[in-house]
Scaffold this motif. Sequence first.
Motif, short mmCIF file in Angstrom:
data_model
loop_
_atom_site.label_atom_id
_atom_site.label_comp_id
_atom_site.label_asym_id
_atom_site.label_seq_id
_atom_site.Cartn_x
_atom_site.Cartn_y
_atom_site.Cartn_z
N ALA A 57 -49.77 -12.21 17.27
CA ALA A 57 -48.76 -11.88 16.05
C ALA A 57 -49.31 -11.96 14.76
CB ALA A 57 -47.54 -13.01 16.11
N GLU A 58 -50.14 -12.67 14.55
CA GLU A 58 -51.07 -12.29 13.18
C GLU A 58 -49.89 -12.70 11.92
OE1 GLU A 58 -53.81 -9.58 12.56
OE2 GLU A 58 -54.36 -9.42 14.51
N PRO A 59 -49.24 -13.83 11.84
CA PRO A 59 -48.16 -14.13 10.84
C PRO A 59 -48.68 -13.96 9.45
CG PRO A 59 -48.62 -16.07 11.94
CD PRO A 59 -49.40 -15.14 12.78
N ASP A 60 -47.52 -13.58 8.77
CA ASP A 60 -48.03 -13.68 7.12
C ASP A 60 -47.32 -15.03 6.48
OD1 ASP A 60 -48.91 -10.76 6.78
OD2 ASP A 60 -47.09 -10.51 7.99
N TYR A 61 -46.53 -15.58 7.18
CA TYR A 61 -45.73 -16.62 6.96
C TYR A 61 -45.55 -17.69 7.85
CZ TYR A 61 -44.25 -13.76 2.94
OH TYR A 61 -44.26 -12.73 1.77
N GLY A 62 -45.46 -18.93 7.77
CA GLY A 62 -45.31 -19.88 8.66
C GLY A 62 -44.54 -21.25 8.44
N TYR A 63 -43.83 -21.74 9.36
CA TYR A 63 -43.18 -22.93 9.34
C TYR A 63 -42.98 -23.91 10.57
CZ TYR A 63 -38.97 -26.10 8.58
OH TYR A 63 -38.22 -27.26 8.14
N ILE A 64 -43.10 -24.96 10.32
CA ILE A 64 -43.24 -25.64 11.47
C ILE A 64 -42.03 -26.82 11.24
CG2 ILE A 64 -44.24 -27.88 13.03
CD1 ILE A 64 -46.98 -26.71 11.99
N THR A 65 -41.03 -26.91 12.28
CA THR A 65 -39.53 -27.59 11.91
C THR A 65 -40.05 -29.07 11.98
OG1 THR A 65 -39.30 -27.90 14.31
CG2 THR A 65 -38.25 -25.83 13.03
N ASN A 66 -40.78 -29.83 12.60
CA ASN A 66 -41.13 -31.20 12.77
C ASN A 66 -41.93 -31.25 14.04
OD1 ASN A 66 -39.60 -31.39 15.22
ND2 ASN A 66 -37.92 -31.16 13.79
N PHE A 67 -42.68 -32.56 14.06
CA PHE A 67 -43.41 -32.97 15.14
C PHE A 67 -42.58 -34.44 15.75
CE2 PHE A 67 -46.85 -32.22 11.81
CZ PHE A 67 -47.15 -31.19 12.14
N GLY A 68 -42.12 -33.90 17.04
CA GLY A 68 -41.27 -34.99 17.74
C GLY A 68 -41.96 -35.23 19.10
N LYS A 69 -41.22 -36.14 19.92
CA LYS A 69 -41.59 -36.49 21.23
C LYS A 69 -41.11 -35.34 22.38
CE LYS A 69 -41.90 -41.52 20.30
NZ LYS A 69 -41.51 -42.76 20.75
N ALA A 70 -41.68 -34.30 22.26
CA ALA A 70 -41.30 -33.15 23.24
C ALA A 70 -42.66 -32.50 23.75
CB ALA A 70 -40.73 -32.14 22.55
N HIS A 71 -42.59 -32.34 25.13
CA HIS A 71 -43.59 -31.81 26.07
C HIS A 71 -44.71 -32.86 26.13
CE1 HIS A 71 -41.31 -28.25 26.16
NE2 HIS A 71 -41.46 -27.91 24.80
N LEU A 72 -44.59 -34.15 26.14
CA LEU A 72 -45.55 -35.16 26.15
C LEU A 72 -46.56 -34.98 27.22
CD1 LEU A 72 -43.70 -38.29 24.77
CD2 LEU A 72 -45.16 -36.97 23.72
N GLU A 73 -45.83 -34.29 28.35
CA GLU A 73 -46.74 -34.36 29.72
C GLU A 73 -47.97 -33.56 29.42
OE1 GLU A 73 -45.37 -33.70 34.25
OE2 GLU A 73 -44.29 -32.85 32.75
N GLY A 74 -47.54 -32.25 28.61
CA GLY A 74 -48.68 -31.31 28.56
C GLY A 74 -49.63 -31.70 27.28
N PHE A 75 -48.69 -32.21 26.02
CA PHE A 75 -49.65 -32.48 25.08
C PHE A 75 -50.33 -33.88 24.95
CE2 PHE A 75 -46.79 -29.39 22.90
CZ PHE A 75 -47.80 -28.48 22.31
N GLY A 76 -49.86 -34.77 25.91
CA GLY A 76 -50.62 -36.13 26.20
C GLY A 76 -49.98 -37.21 25.13
N SER A 77 -49.62 -36.72 24.02
CA SER A 77 -49.33 -37.67 23.22
C SER A 77 -48.60 -37.33 22.04
CB SER A 77 -50.41 -38.75 22.68
OG SER A 77 -51.31 -37.91 22.08
N LEU A 78 -48.02 -38.04 21.06
CA LEU A 78 -47.39 -37.41 19.73
C LEU A 78 -48.33 -36.97 18.85
CD1 LEU A 78 -45.09 -37.05 18.12
CD2 LEU A 78 -45.20 -39.56 16.94
N GLU A 79 -49.91 -37.50 18.81
CA GLU A 79 -51.01 -36.93 18.38
C GLU A 79 -51.23 -35.58 18.73
OE1 GLU A 79 -50.74 -40.07 19.47
OE2 GLU A 79 -50.44 -41.21 17.51
N GLY A 80 -50.94 -35.38 20.32
CA GLY A 80 -51.39 -34.01 20.65
C GLY A 80 -50.45 -32.87 20.15
N VAL A 81 -49.15 -33.52 20.14
CA VAL A 81 -48.17 -32.45 19.80
C VAL A 81 -48.45 -32.01 18.29
CG1 VAL A 81 -45.60 -32.42 18.93
CG2 VAL A 81 -46.11 -33.61 21.10
N VAL A 82 -48.87 -33.05 17.26
CA VAL A 82 -49.26 -32.73 15.97
C VAL A 82 -50.27 -31.81 16.00
CG1 VAL A 82 -49.96 -33.70 13.80
CG2 VAL A 82 -48.47 -35.08 15.16
N LYS A 83 -51.34 -31.87 16.73
CA LYS A 83 -52.63 -30.93 16.62
C LYS A 83 -52.17 -29.88 17.12
CE LYS A 83 -57.23 -30.89 18.73
NZ LYS A 83 -58.29 -31.54 19.27
#
Length: 425
Positions: free
Chosen positions: A164-190
Amino acid sequence: MDIANLYTLFLKSDGISTDTRKITPNCLFFALKGDNFNGNAYAAEALKQGALAAIIDESKHHNTTETILVSDSLKTLQDLANYHRKQLGTKIISLTGSNGKTTTKELIKSVLETTYKTTATQGNLNNHIGVPLTLLSIQPETEFAVVEMGANHLKEIEFLCSIAEPDYGYITNFGKAHLEGFGSLEGVVKGKSELYNFLKKHSKTIFYNADDEKQSHILRDYSRKYSYSLTNNKSDITLTPLKNAENAALVYLNNKIHSHLTGSYNLPNIAAAITIGSILNITPENIKKGIETYIPSNNRSQILKANSNTIILDAYNANPTSITAALDNLKSMNTENTVVILGDMFELGLESLKEHQHIVDYTKQLDLKNLITLGHNFYQTNSTHPKFTEYTALKEHINSIKIENSTILIKGSRGMQMERLLELF
């Protein structure tokens, strides 16, 4: 066929299809493959239904002049989307996050389209297939496109940004979602921060919530950024929550902006849309119009009246962070009779039982006594609340207790289909 020639064919077509059930005349059909389907087998059917050409990656189906054989249909779709993106003058605003992505996307779109020719991701087409399809739907006259990006593993957002090569970006938040794939909240943030990494690398513009300490820390040394705050004046855009409003509402430049969204957890979503609109030179009057004309749908933060009951239907998806926020909001409403009906949360991996137990315990902490749950995960929790593994049993229970004159929160992961409960009220 190289991408440049395929792009010439794309410009002669009337869009893209990846599903023979949705073929439109003169479209390009991309034969994609999944665990339970192989689009190559349907290429002939797509052509029969009027597709201009079929892009396939299995030689045994390359039997007409209208089939185009490539090494990988999916990669070709992604490459074509990126090629199209490079030809456009459209500015791309990408957003990701654990909660509120789609609502925020729709709010941003509603604000932007008061002033600019705007398009946005349809529904939640936000993955490695959905993002290319969104990009390929952008018309040359489009000034802004709001592209939602979803991920449940590291490197996915990074890959979507490369397309997509975005010109602007926004992250809503970092929460406990998809922990199975990310491994941890730290993984979500990363993982989610891969969007900011791309924007910083290419000196693009970032919008962020200054009340979020993690985001403020990540962006501390970056200059091309604009922030908002709901709690202080140390930001580019200061917004004040409007207390005692029926729905989520904010004060912006002395304008009271009332949304159709419920819950204080939607205030950052509204604030992001206001901030982006302001930085992109949309008038306060049009920003107010954009927020106030957006009507939530698809089971997201909807307030419904059903006989004597008020239903808060937030059943599009759920994770520990979003359920906790919804419970906090219900408690803050100070209504006399409340009922909480929750469905299982998915993709929590080894943390699943602990997180479901935490939610049950949290309802007790908030003194939300009338809890009913559906799903095998909640069924395993240590509690005496009514809990069911099958919808039929839940339905019979709710019919038997006759809930009246109550405020009812209904929430659960998409696969639980909690919106089915509406039929009971």
